[in-house]
Write a protein that holds these residues in place. Structure first.
Motif, PDB file in Angstrom:
ATOM      1  N   UNK A 105      46.565  40.627 -24.672  1.00 51.95           N
ATOM      2  CA  UNK A 105      46.580  40.400 -26.279  1.00 51.95           C
ATOM      3  C   UNK A 105      45.722  40.505 -27.160  1.00 51.95           C
ATOM      4  N   UNK A 106      44.672  41.241 -26.591  1.00 53.70           N
ATOM      5  CA  UNK A 106      43.025  40.832 -26.408  1.00 53.70           C
ATOM      6  C   UNK A 106      42.821  40.026 -26.642  1.00 53.70           C
ATOM      7  N   UNK A 107      43.232  38.456 -26.203  1.00 53.92           N
ATOM      8  CA  UNK A 107      42.022  37.406 -25.821  1.00 53.92           C
ATOM      9  C   UNK A 107      41.015  37.231 -24.029  1.00 53.92           C
ATOM     10  N   UNK A 108      40.408  36.483 -23.732  1.00 48.89           N
ATOM     11  CA  UNK A 108      39.888  36.728 -23.256  1.00 48.89           C
ATOM     12  C   UNK A 108      39.917  34.496 -22.636  1.00 48.89           C
ATOM     13  N   UNK A 109      40.423  34.818 -21.097  1.00 52.15           N
ATOM     14  CA  UNK A 109      39.808  34.006 -19.990  1.00 52.15           C
ATOM     15  C   UNK A 109      39.201  33.824 -19.985  1.00 52.15           C
ATOM     16  N   UNK A 110      38.052  32.601 -19.420  1.00 50.88           N
ATOM     17  CA  UNK A 110      37.306  32.330 -19.100  1.00 50.88           C
ATOM     18  C   UNK A 110      36.417  31.414 -17.714  1.00 50.88           C
ATOM     19  N   UNK A 111      37.043  31.888 -16.758  1.00 45.74           N
ATOM     20  CA  UNK A 111      36.836  30.485 -15.038  1.00 45.74           C
ATOM     21  C   UNK A 111      35.396  30.540 -15.733  1.00 45.74           C
ATOM     22  N   UNK A 112      34.751  29.188 -14.924  1.00 42.65           N
ATOM     23  CA  UNK A 112      33.614  29.098 -14.922  1.00 42.65           C
ATOM     24  C   UNK A 112      33.459  28.028 -14.412  1.00 42.65           C
ATOM     25  N   UNK A 113      32.225  28.387 -13.149  1.00 39.47           N
ATOM     26  CA  UNK A 113      32.076  27.494 -12.379  1.00 39.47           C
ATOM     27  C   UNK A 113      30.908  27.430 -12.040  1.00 39.47           C
ATOM     28  N   UNK A 114      30.125  25.839 -11.563  1.00 37.38           N
ATOM     29  CA  UNK A 114      28.579  25.418 -11.292  1.00 37.38           C
ATOM     30  C   UNK A 114      29.328  24.650 -10.319  1.00 37.38           C
ATOM     31  N   UNK A 115      27.451  24.696  -9.900  1.00 36.53           N
ATOM     32  CA  UNK A 115      27.564  23.858  -8.340  1.00 36.53           C
ATOM     33  C   UNK A 115      25.896  23.662  -8.615  1.00 36.53           C
ATOM     34  N   UNK A 116      25.939  22.142  -7.806  1.00 35.78           N
ATOM     35  CA  UNK A 116      24.202  21.707  -7.356  1.00 35.78           C
ATOM     36  C   UNK A 116      24.067  20.952  -6.585  1.00 35.78           C
ATOM     37  N   UNK A 117      23.014  22.098  -5.541  1.00 35.83           N
ATOM     38  CA  UNK A 117      22.457  21.316  -4.061  1.00 35.83           C
ATOM     39  C   UNK A 117      21.364  21.107  -4.155  1.00 35.83           C
ATOM     40  N   UNK A 118      20.763  19.522  -3.507  1.00 37.63           N
ATOM     41  CA  UNK A 118      19.360  19.283  -3.654  1.00 37.63           C
ATOM     42  C   UNK A 118      19.489  17.938  -2.366  1.00 37.63           C
ATOM     43  N   UNK A 119      18.018  18.780  -1.041  1.00 38.23           N
ATOM     44  CA  UNK A 119      17.428  17.580  -0.191  1.00 38.23           C
ATOM     45  C   UNK A 119      17.230  16.507  -0.733  1.00 38.23           C
ATOM     46  N   UNK A 120      17.634  15.396   0.294  1.00 37.26           N
ATOM     47  CA  UNK A 120      17.399  13.993  -0.473  1.00 37.26           C
ATOM     48  C   UNK A 120      16.009  13.932  -1.102  1.00 37.26           C
ATOM     49  N   UNK A 121      16.041  13.252  -1.974  1.00 36.38           N
ATOM     50  CA  UNK A 121      14.607  12.036  -2.540  1.00 36.38           C
ATOM     51  C   UNK A 121      14.357  10.635  -2.390  1.00 36.38           C
ATOM     52  N   UNK A 122      12.877  10.898  -2.609  1.00 35.74           N
ATOM     53  CA  UNK A 122      12.694   9.395  -2.763  1.00 35.74           C
ATOM     54  C   UNK A 122      12.600   8.704  -4.284  1.00 35.74           C
ATOM     55  N   UNK A 123      13.335   7.773  -4.788  1.00 41.55           N
ATOM     56  CA  UNK A 123      13.929   6.933  -5.879  1.00 41.55           C
ATOM     57  C   UNK A 123      13.276   6.026  -6.512  1.00 41.55           C
ATOM     58  N   UNK A 124      11.391   5.923  -5.425  1.00 42.70           N
ATOM     59  CA  UNK A 124      10.538   5.638  -5.868  1.00 42.70           C
ATOM     60  C   UNK A 124       9.452   5.583  -5.373  1.00 42.70           C
ATOM     61  N   UNK A 125       7.823   5.098  -5.539  1.00 42.53           N
ATOM     62  CA  UNK A 125       6.994   4.971  -4.959  1.00 42.53           C
ATOM     63  C   UNK A 125       6.841   4.855  -2.899  1.00 42.53           C
ATOM     64  N   UNK A 126       7.806   3.421  -3.042  1.00 41.90           N
ATOM     65  CA  UNK A 126       7.639   2.613  -2.219  1.00 41.90           C
ATOM     66  C   UNK A 126       8.370   3.192  -0.818  1.00 41.90           C
ATOM     67  N   UNK A 127       9.625   4.513  -0.930  1.00 41.14           N
ATOM     68  CA  UNK A 127       9.499   4.794   0.004  1.00 41.14           C
ATOM     69  C   UNK A 127      10.278   3.996   1.057  1.00 41.14           C
ATOM     70  N   UNK A 158       0.890  -1.335   0.568  1.00 41.85           N
ATOM     71  CA  UNK A 158      -0.049  -0.073  -0.026  1.00 41.85           C
ATOM     72  C   UNK A 158       0.895   1.547   0.047  1.00 41.85           C
ATOM     73  N   UNK A 159       0.927   1.705  -1.030  1.00 48.05           N
ATOM     74  CA  UNK A 159       1.780   3.196  -1.321  1.00 48.05           C
ATOM     75  C   UNK A 159       0.626   4.265  -0.598  1.00 48.05           C
ATOM     76  N   UNK A 160      -0.436   4.298  -0.521  1.00 47.48           N
ATOM     77  CA  UNK A 160      -1.415   5.325  -0.146  1.00 47.48           C
ATOM     78  C   UNK A 160      -0.277   6.463   0.316  1.00 47.48           C
ATOM     79  N   UNK A 161      -1.078   7.228   0.521  1.00 51.30           N
ATOM     80  CA  UNK A 161       0.184   8.762   1.518  1.00 51.30           C
ATOM     81  C   UNK A 161       2.059   9.217   1.067  1.00 51.30           C
ATOM     82  N   UNK A 162       1.930   8.116   0.344  1.00 46.99           N
ATOM     83  CA  UNK A 162       3.361   8.114   0.361  1.00 46.99           C
ATOM     84  C   UNK A 162       4.115   9.134  -0.765  1.00 46.99           C
ATOM     85  N   UNK A 163       5.529   9.580  -0.446  1.00 45.95           N
ATOM     86  CA  UNK A 163       5.580  11.089  -1.299  1.00 45.95           C
ATOM     87  C   UNK A 163       6.267  10.181  -2.784  1.00 45.95           C
ATOM     88  N   UNK A 164       5.773  11.074  -3.222  1.00 44.37           N
ATOM     89  CA  UNK A 164       6.484  11.453  -4.995  1.00 44.37           C
ATOM     90  C   UNK A 164       8.120  10.786  -5.388  1.00 44.37           C
TER      91      UNK A 164
END
Length: 804
Positions: free
Chosen positions: A708-730, A682-688
């Protein structure tokens, strides 16, 4: 890089729906101009999400439009890679079919991977629907923009865009211009990538464009050596005797049945080519035509043990089924636009897709080492697509107002058809493939067809210069038919030799199989989807909107010929789009609430008689979801660009579903006979799943102007997220991705004339092991062994590009 007539030269890079100034300037500024003009273009991004060319900041829809420059800088190579640039979007790869499934705002379907299942996020290329994500815009080849529309798009974009749509706009030929680009990259895991495109001005009315790509790298998953893991011969004899086996029939485990060399799992070897043409005999008529080919000879993505056996590397597996993929995709897309007069345009958009292929996959994941050749709970399981073929055609006719009007409107007719077939075999043996049959079957689906008709219209009343009211309506009629589909299951006839079913064996009573399911059937349903929206300007640089819209995904047929119901989603949304400091800062936000009825869940299941199939369930009542998205882009001074995206889905509660099952989750409790499946919960009410409470993406880029007229560009990106379920079974922490952070870094040098560039990149420099899916095995004794799919490990390399 030059752009088609459909877009102006100011189409620029967006990260999560907003312009990054550097990316825009690169796209919109000729090579000889200085980068100092970047700030002027922050507000000039245009999109086609409303099937009109409109400025992003004046489009009252939650849209992320990602330019070719951003795709390149972020090394976005597949549809799955886009998710890091789009709020509330996630994607997984499913190993046995190796398809990509997408989730937006917490809504998706991990099992949308066969001829039966449809996605909730529809994919289009140049406005043409593509049911197969793994074939759409192969390798994101020569893409001008990737537009991701969040929220139901059922009125203009149709069925299966329940919670959103992705529309890839390819770079179109340009008349009168000879130009091109090429790039090469090399990296660890023997990665090699090459891309090239050239625009050919054939005449004053005709132009062509040719684009090519090849991306490849070795697999991330090493082969474990069976020697040292397989028990000694005496231990095998003892285990066989303890299981009740006759000593006279004993066989030693053959280590040669394990793969120890050749192509590894999680390898890429993909190619794509496109030839496109533009014919514009007059200012009032244009015809864009494209032919595309995509080839995949990589390997599937492997399930890995969350806790490897002692002495084994994390990125490794004990593999008894060598990986294999052989797939090809063909596409033909056509768009004709005719300006009948100054206020009226007629468009005809048509497409044809064909996708076919075969694959093999180690579904047992090497989790359990056999104690003898026929001893459980260790099992050998191969999931094999012997052959599959998917064909799709679509036609759309629309008539739209143009220019400035009191009422802007569009009317359209649409037809789409699919003809799909597949044969999918699953041999499951106790111990090893030398052992006895636990179960094996073959699913043969020679013909499943889809016919979908639709009529739609949408109108916007410009009440005054600042206030607009919009309403839209779409009527869709769907029909699906399954002809000749059969599921075959093992009959356990002692007179038939117990050997794994081979691709050349057609199942029959003579080969040890009986028909387990007769899949013939018909499904039909018609549905109305609609939109109501108001939006108004707040000063010169602001927009507020509020909307109610609906989405719809077709129901259909499943194994056994039973039908499952369609699903409906109603979305309530309030959003705003603002720019500040003369366009140097952009802030877009939205908050939404979704009421989802009859949400479809599908999974491989076992029936009470022991046979297997793909089962569908509709969640009863409403699944409630609410969330938020906020995106901020800023040009700081003349040389720094920052983009911040924050999103979250705090509420994502399933409705009522008493009997959810999946063979990917062994050890679920027995189910009542009335449920139709053997194990469930029964997965009623479980989280997606795939819906974090909070997610953040931050990107920073700085230009260093060299002497010399050239451009040097560093690029930094980061991603953070809280915990997530991987199935409806939780099912606890093993069924979750814990809170995590990943980071990417790149460094690029542009020579003064911007004719060539060179750089380096590091992706996932924290080497985070990020789960995207999970499953578990039940060896008995109350113990479970867990596996997961993972995003790639740390990768790095160098790249070089030129423009001409």
């Amino acid at each position: 890089m030059k752009y088609s007539l459909l877009y102006t030269a100011v189409v620029a890079a967006l990260v999560s729906g907003n312009a990054l100034a550097a990316d825009q300037a690169q796209d919109a500024t000729p090579a000889q101009e200085a980068p100092a003009a970047q700030a002027k273009t922050l507000d000039t991004v245009v999109v086609t999400g409303t099937k009109r060319v409109t400025p992003l900041q004046k489009t009252p829809v939650a849209i992320s439009a990602i330019s070719a420059e951003t795709l390149d800088k972020e090394r976005v190579m597949t549809v799955q890679d886009i998710t890091k640039l789009v709020p509330s979007m996630q994607a997984t790869r499913q190993g046995d079919h190796d398809v990509i499934t997408m989730t937006l705002r917490g809504i998706g379907n991990d099992q949308a991977k066969t001829e039966y299942a449809d996605p909730e996020v529809a994919i289009f290329v140049d406005g043409v629907y593509s049911p197969r994500a793994e074939a759409a815009a192969g390798l994101l080849l020569d893409i001008e923009t990737a537009e991701v529309l969040r929220g139901p798009q059922g009125t203009l974009w149709g069925r299966n865009s329940t919670v959103g749509a992705v529309n890839f706009q390819t770079v179109k030929p340009e008349i009168g211009s000879y130009s091109g680009s090429a790039q090469l990259s090399v990296g660890n895991y023997n990665a090699v990538g090459a891309r090239a495109a050239v625009n050919l001005p054939i005449s004053d009315t005709f132009a062509m464009r040719v684009a090519l790509a090849q991306e490849q790298h070795d697999g991330y998953v090493d082969y474990q050596n069976p020697i040292g893991q397989i028990p000694s011969l005496d231990a095998q004899r003892a285990a066989y005797a303890a299981s009740g086996g006759d000593p006279a029939t004993f066989q030693p485990i053959n280590p040669n049945q394990y793969a120890t060399g050749g192509d590894k799992y999680n390898a890429q070897n993909q190619s794509a080519a496109r030839v496109s043409a533009l014919w514009q005999p007059s200012e009032t008529f244009s015809w864009n035509l494209a032919v595309e080919y995509f080839r995949d000879r990589g390997t599937p993505s492997m399930n890995l043990m969350q806790k490897p056996r002692p002495g084994q590397d994390f990125w490794s597996a004990l593999i008894d089924t060598a990986p294999y993929i052989d797939r090809d995709s063909y596409a033909l897309r056509s768009r004709m636009d005719w300006d009948i007069n100054d206020g009226l345009r007629f468009s005809y958009i048509a497409g044809f897709y064909k996708f076919d292929g075969s694959s093999t996959y180690d579904q047992d994941s090497g989790v359990l080492v056999p104690t003898c050749f026929a001893c459980g709970p260790a099992q050998y399981q191969e999931d094999r697509t012997n052959h599959s073929e998917y064909e799709n055609t679509s036609h759309e006719f629309n008539l739209a107002s143009t220019g400035e009007n009191t009422v802007d409107w569009i009317l359209g007719l649409y037809y789409a058809a699919e003809d799909n077939s597949i044969r999918f075999d699953i041999p499951i043996f106790n111990g090893t493939q030398q052992g006895t049959v636990a179960w094996q079957g073959s699913f043969i689906q020679p013909k499943e067809t889809v016919d979908s008709y639709a009529a739609f219209g949408q109108a916007t009343w410009n009440v005054n210069d600042d206030w607009r009211l919009t309403a839209g309506l779409r009527y869709t009629d769907d029909k699906k038919e399954n002809v000749g589909g059969r599921g075959w299951g093992w009959a356990y006839n002692p007179a038939v030799p117990q050997v794994p079913i081979s691709p050349g064996t057609y199942p029959s009573p003579g080969t040890g199989f009986n028909v387990s399911t007769i899949n013939d059937g018909e499904y039909s349903h018609s549905q109305v989807t609609w939109l109501a929206r108001t939006d108004f300007d707040v000063g010169k640089n602001g927009l507020l909107y509020a909307s109610v819209s609906t989405g719809y995904k077709s129901g259909g047929l499943q194994d056994g010929g039973a039908t499952f119901k369609h699903e409906e989603l109603t979305n309530y949304e309030i959003g705003g789009k603002f720019s500040f400091l003369e366009g140097r800062v952009i802030w877009n936000s939205a908050i939404y609430y979704m009421d989802f009825k009859d949400f479809q869940l599908s999974a491989p299941v076992t029936f009470p008689d022991g046979n297997r199939g793909l089962g569908f369930s509709n969640v009863e009542g409403s699944t409630k979801v609410w969330g938020y998205e906020s995106e901020l882009s800023a040009l700081i001074g003349d040389n720094d660009r920052v983009n911040l995206t924050i999103s979250g889905v705090p509420e994502k509660e399933l409705g009522r579903l008493l009997y959810a099952g999946s063979n990917d989750y062994q050890g679920l409790p027995p189910c009542p006979p009335a449920s139709g499946i053997s194990n469930c919960m029964n997965v009623t009410g479980n989280e997606l799943p795939h819906a974090p409470d909070f997610a953040l993406t931050l990107m920073w880029e700085h230009d260093f102007h060299l002497g010399n007229g050239g451009t040097l560009t560093p690029r930094l990106s980061g991603h953070y997220e809280t915990e997530t379920w991987l199935s409806v079974f939780n099912l606890g922490e093993e069924d979750q991705q814990k809170a995590y952070g990943r980071g990417d870094f790149s460094l690029r040098y542009e020579e003064p004339e911007q004719r060539w560039w060179a750089g380096l990149y590091v992706q996932n420099f924290t080497d985070e092991k990020t789960r995207t899916a999970a499953g578990r095995f039940n060896p008995g004794g109350g113990q479970f062994l867990w596996v997961s799919q993972y995003l790639p490990p740390l990768t790095y390399g160098v790249n070089f590009g030129l423009r001409f």
